[in-house]
Design an enzyme around this catalytic site. Structure first.
Site, mmCIF file in Angstrom:
data_model
loop_
_atom_site.group_PDB
_atom_site.id
_atom_site.type_symbol
_atom_site.label_atom_id
_atom_site.label_comp_id
_atom_site.label_asym_id
_atom_site.label_seq_id
_atom_site.Cartn_x
_atom_site.Cartn_y
_atom_site.Cartn_z
ATOM 1 N N LYS A 88 -11.989 -7.829 -57.968
ATOM 2 C CA LYS A 88 -13.009 -7.881 -59.023
ATOM 3 C C LYS A 88 -12.590 -7.084 -60.257
ATOM 4 O O LYS A 88 -13.119 -7.325 -61.354
ATOM 5 C CB LYS A 88 -14.357 -7.373 -58.505
ATOM 6 C CG LYS A 88 -14.411 -5.903 -58.156
ATOM 7 C CD LYS A 88 -15.774 -5.513 -57.621
ATOM 8 C CE LYS A 88 -15.845 -4.047 -57.250
ATOM 9 N NZ LYS A 88 -15.604 -3.134 -58.375
ATOM 10 N N ASP A 89 -11.650 -6.141 -60.115
ATOM 11 C CA ASP A 89 -11.193 -5.339 -61.245
ATOM 12 C C ASP A 89 -10.010 -5.970 -61.982
ATOM 13 O O ASP A 89 -9.622 -5.490 -63.054
ATOM 14 C CB ASP A 89 -10.764 -3.941 -60.776
ATOM 15 C CG ASP A 89 -11.921 -3.112 -60.245
ATOM 16 O OD1 ASP A 89 -13.060 -3.334 -60.702
ATOM 17 O OD2 ASP A 89 -11.691 -2.266 -59.366
ATOM 18 N N ARG A 139 -23.577 -6.969 -64.800
ATOM 19 C CA ARG A 139 -23.957 -8.129 -63.990
ATOM 20 C C ARG A 139 -25.159 -7.798 -63.110
ATOM 21 O O ARG A 139 -26.151 -8.552 -63.077
ATOM 22 C CB ARG A 139 -22.763 -8.555 -63.108
ATOM 23 C CG ARG A 139 -23.099 -9.610 -62.053
ATOM 24 C CD ARG A 139 -21.935 -9.797 -61.091
ATOM 25 N NE ARG A 139 -21.578 -8.576 -60.399
ATOM 26 C CZ ARG A 139 -22.210 -8.104 -59.328
ATOM 27 N NH1 ARG A 139 -23.254 -8.752 -58.833
ATOM 28 N NH2 ARG A 139 -21.811 -6.997 -58.748
ATOM 29 N N ARG A 140 -25.095 -6.681 -62.402
ATOM 30 C CA ARG A 140 -26.220 -6.272 -61.552
ATOM 31 C C ARG A 140 -27.439 -5.939 -62.412
ATOM 32 O O ARG A 140 -28.561 -6.320 -62.093
ATOM 33 C CB ARG A 140 -25.823 -5.058 -60.711
ATOM 34 C CG ARG A 140 -24.776 -5.363 -59.640
ATOM 35 C CD ARG A 140 -24.232 -4.099 -59.004
ATOM 36 N NE ARG A 140 -23.258 -4.401 -57.966
ATOM 37 C CZ ARG A 140 -22.225 -3.624 -57.662
ATOM 38 N NH1 ARG A 140 -22.023 -2.495 -58.331
ATOM 39 N NH2 ARG A 140 -21.395 -3.969 -56.697
ATOM 40 N N ARG A 157 -21.578 6.590 -62.956
ATOM 41 C CA ARG A 157 -20.123 6.469 -62.871
ATOM 42 C C ARG A 157 -19.608 7.448 -61.834
ATOM 43 O O ARG A 157 -20.323 8.272 -61.311
ATOM 44 C CB ARG A 157 -19.481 6.773 -64.233
ATOM 45 C CG ARG A 157 -19.769 5.774 -65.334
ATOM 46 C CD ARG A 157 -19.111 4.420 -65.125
ATOM 47 N NE ARG A 157 -17.710 4.535 -64.741
ATOM 48 C CZ ARG A 157 -16.707 4.772 -65.572
ATOM 49 N NH1 ARG A 157 -16.955 4.941 -66.868
ATOM 50 N NH2 ARG A 157 -15.464 4.838 -65.137
ATOM 51 N N ARG A 163 -21.176 9.281 -56.601
ATOM 52 C CA ARG A 163 -22.426 8.535 -56.810
ATOM 53 C C ARG A 163 -23.438 8.858 -55.714
ATOM 54 O O ARG A 163 -24.635 9.005 -55.992
ATOM 55 C CB ARG A 163 -22.134 7.027 -56.841
ATOM 56 C CG ARG A 163 -21.235 6.615 -57.985
ATOM 57 C CD ARG A 163 -21.089 5.104 -58.041
ATOM 58 N NE ARG A 163 -19.954 4.720 -58.875
ATOM 59 C CZ ARG A 163 -19.735 3.506 -59.331
ATOM 60 N NH1 ARG A 163 -20.578 2.523 -59.030
ATOM 61 N NH2 ARG A 163 -18.687 3.235 -60.080
ATOM 62 N N CYS A 250 -14.487 -8.186 -66.941
ATOM 63 C CA CYS A 250 -15.127 -7.639 -65.747
ATOM 64 C C CYS A 250 -16.519 -7.093 -66.050
ATOM 65 O O CYS A 250 -17.374 -7.026 -65.177
ATOM 66 C CB CYS A 250 -14.263 -6.513 -65.172
ATOM 67 S SG CYS A 250 -12.594 -7.022 -64.741
#
Length: 325
Positions: A88-89, A139-140, A157, A163, A250
């Site tokens: 995905k990156d 996106r989320r 981040r 996190r 991305c």
């Protein structure tokens, strides 16, 4: 397997330094070592721009190769022979001389909800008005704003442990994270809910690893094919073609879902979504066809969504990002 390399050859693997990246890279090394016991594989770690800039939202940094550029330079400069990425990156357009040589079997690509202890037993939908939801993904953010406009969304981040610490200390009521990352780091017990695709379509390539190497290194390419997963490859090639044709990086609100069906896994269904950051404007559609035509299906879906207004949504987002809003 019988190797084309001499036993003296050392294959150098490039990896980010993060805990998750190293877990993934060690897994790749171990799989290759099992397939080619006569070859020595060495891991070389590097820090990327995305690892070093932690006080700015990803979308505002303005670079599609945040977690890959340094690794790619390492390959171009012959410092490492291939690099392991969270797919995905990895941008859909690679530097000249580099190729995506293999895609590994995908873990669950869905998004997960991790709740603060005080909401244990709850779901995302049952959280109170104003609940603070942490995510670094546009996106989320876009999809969740569409379904849950009464929540407060806050950027988060740092690596996964950082996190989690912020969540547990009360800075957030919930985090939205990738199921695959949590599972790979042995944190499955922190998952309170796995989001249905109707709530959140996942990122392109999420849950899979992409192995990038020099396009002219035929020997390394042949070795990497030992860990490629054809079904995952077809699904991800369709997703990446969809993203590439929309010219989305991305960090834009583009989500996907893919399914393989048929007795010989010959059929592929691809669903895609493009959403405005506020979640108010969404275009979504689905295409189906033969898995061997995966990239054509991705392009077809991108064309359909453009006809529904995807281009205008993305142009607005890019303008907002450039203005720093």
């Amino acid at each position: 397997m019988t190797s084309v390399f001499s036993s003296a050859r050392v294959i150098r693997i490039g990896s980010r330094k993060s805990q998750l990246a190293l877990v993934q890279t060690h897994w790749v090394r171990d799989q290759l070592q099992q397939a080619y016991p006569d070859i020595k594989f060495e891991i070389h770690t590097m820090s990327t721009q995305g690892d070093n800039i932690l006080d700015v939202a990803l979308a505002k940094i303005g670079d599609k190769g945040l977690f890959t550029k340094e690794l790619e330079l390492g390959m171009i400069n012959n410092e490492v022979d291939f690099a392991v990425h969270s797919l995905k990156d990895l941008p859909t357009k690679l530097p000249d001389g580099l190729i995506l040589a293999a895609i590994t079997e995908r873990e669950n690509p869905a998004d997960a909800v991790v709740l603060h202890e005080k909401y244990k037993g709850s779901t995302l939908a049952s959280l109170p008005v104003g609940a603070v939801i942490g995510t670094s993904s546009l996106r989320r953010l876009a999809q969740l704003r569409n379904k849950f406009p009464h929540f407060t969304f806050k950027d988060v981040r740092g690596n996964l442990n950082t996190r989690m610490t912020k969540l547990d200390s009360g800075d957030y009521d919930a985090l939205i994270l990738a199921v695959a990352g949590l599972e790979r780091l042995g944190m499955s017990d922190r998952i309170h809910q796995i989001l249905d695709p109707e709530i959140s379509l996942h990122a392109v390539g999420q849950g899979a690893l992409g192995i990038e190497c020099r396009a002219n290194d035929t020997e390394v390419i042949s070795i990497l094919k030992a860990i490629e997963h054809p079904e995952t490859r077809d699904r991800c090639l369709a997703e990446r073609a969809f993203l590439r044709d929309l010219e989305g990086g991305c960090q834009v609100p583009i989500g996907v879902n893919t399914e393989i069906s048929g007795d010989n896994n010959e059929n592929l269904t691809l669903t895609g979504i493009v959403a405005s950051v506020d979640g108010q404007n969404i275009v979504k559609n689905t295409v189906s066809g033969l898995a061997k035509n995966a990239e054509s299906l991705g392009t077809e879906l991108a064309t359909i969504l453009r006809s529904q207004g995807a281009t205008e949504i993305l142009e607005t987002i890019f303008t907002e990002i450039q203005r720093g809003s």
